[in-house]
Motif scaffolding. Structure first.
Motif, short mmCIF file in Angstrom:
data_model
loop_
_atom_site.label_atom_id
_atom_site.label_comp_id
_atom_site.label_asym_id
_atom_site.label_seq_id
_atom_site.Cartn_x
_atom_site.Cartn_y
_atom_site.Cartn_z
N GLY A 120 69.12 -11.77 63.60
CA GLY A 120 67.97 -12.43 64.19
C GLY A 120 66.87 -12.84 63.49
N PHE A 180 63.23 -9.06 64.37
CA PHE A 180 64.51 -9.80 64.54
C PHE A 180 64.74 -10.29 65.95
N THR A 214 62.84 -13.00 69.10
CA THR A 214 62.18 -14.40 69.23
C THR A 214 62.08 -14.58 70.65
N ASN A 242 60.47 -15.85 63.57
CA ASN A 242 61.59 -16.42 63.97
C ASN A 242 61.81 -17.52 64.81
N PRO A 270 66.84 -17.21 63.02
CA PRO A 270 68.18 -17.69 63.60
C PRO A 270 68.21 -19.32 63.76
N ALA A 277 64.18 -6.51 70.45
CA ALA A 277 65.36 -6.07 69.68
C ALA A 277 65.12 -4.83 69.20
#
Length: 276
Positions: free
Chosen positions: A31, A242, A244, A259, A34, A237
């Motif tokens: 993540g 991690f 978004t 992210n 990404p 998450a």
């Protein structure tokens, strides 16, 4: 026995080396920065303004901080590669400090690496424009980058609030990522209400701030946006570092954290292309 130990040692070294080589990709898989869908746009003649912090110290810890690298660099190159003229400004003008770890392996992105080899971009961040001297109405996209440093100045700037208010009144596309959303706090809508009131927006979550142990900062985006009546949304998450999320509400596009930089910038480019 010695031969077995040697083979075991070599195997372990090989595994460790492989993990180190693959670490950036492993982080992406779970993540961190990404991959995101990209479209190449031709927006030559259009202009973008990126605004970042001048604050370089995390509270009274003495630890260096500033803008989080990718929250500035990804947007910068997305706009630049679309043919736009891109200016960089800050609250006080002059040097924009960077969060040190954000420009180091394994956290650097392709955009960060490009920045570190780009003298023109570095000159812009070392000699950023002072927002007082910038006419926001000259731009088609205004982007506010985050990083811990932004918690100390973006949300407190009356000048930034006034200029974001004026840009919003003209329907200029406004974007932010992570702590950059604090730049909306002092802005008002055309009816005089808080610009964020009733708007669906995202930014770094209180959960991520707590998980990273950086609660020392004076403003936390989720808390502040909710306080002013925003409809705060976000992804989550096992660690929000991690996660978004990108939120679109009229001319305002906000990204949850580092992210989200690429998708947020691409969304703004698509919206601008649709206007032209």
């Amino acid at each position: 026995m010695k031969r077995t130990l040697l083979i075991t040692a070599i195997t372990l070294v090989g595994i460790i080396a492989l993990v180190l080589v693959l670490l950036p990709q492993i982080l992406s898989w779970i993540g961190f920065h990404p991959a995101y869908d990209r479209v190449d746009y031709d927006l030559e003649g259009q202009r973008a303004l990126i605004i970042a912090t001048n604050h370089d110290t995390l509270g009274d810890t003495g630890e260096a901080t500033g803008v989080y690298g990718s929250e500035l660099t990804i947007a910068y190159y997305e706009f630049l590669d679309a043919g736009m003229t891109v200016d960089i400004a800050s609250i006080e003008g002059g040097e924009i400090p960077f969060e040190p770890v954000s420009l180091r392996w394994p956290l650097t992105t392709h955009a960060d690496k490009r920045y570190l080899n780009d003298e023109d971009a570095q000159t812009k961040t070392q000699n950023s424009l002072k927002i007082d001297n910038v006419n926001f109405l000259d731009y088609d996209i205004i982007w506010m980058a985050g990083g811990w440093g932004a918690a100390y100045d973006l949300g407190y700037s009356e000048v930034l609030g006034e200029k974001i208010s004026a840009a919003n009144a003209e329907g200029i596309l406004l974007g932010s990522v992570c702590h950059g959303a604090l730049g909306f706090l002092k802005a008002t809508d055309v009816d005089g209400s808080a610009l964020v009131e009733g708007r669906t927006m995202t930014a770094v979550t209180d959960k991520q701030v707590k998980e990273l142990g950086i609660e020392i900062t004076p403003q936390h985006p989720e808390t502040e946006l909710r306080r002013l009546g925003a409809n705060f949304v976000s992804g989550t998450a096992f660690r929000d570092f991690f996660a978004t999320y990108v939120a679109v509400d009229g001319n305002i596009v906000t990204g949850q954290n580092q992210n989200s930089s690429g998708e947020t910038a691409q969304t703004l480019l698509r919206m601008l292309a649709e206007e032209n």
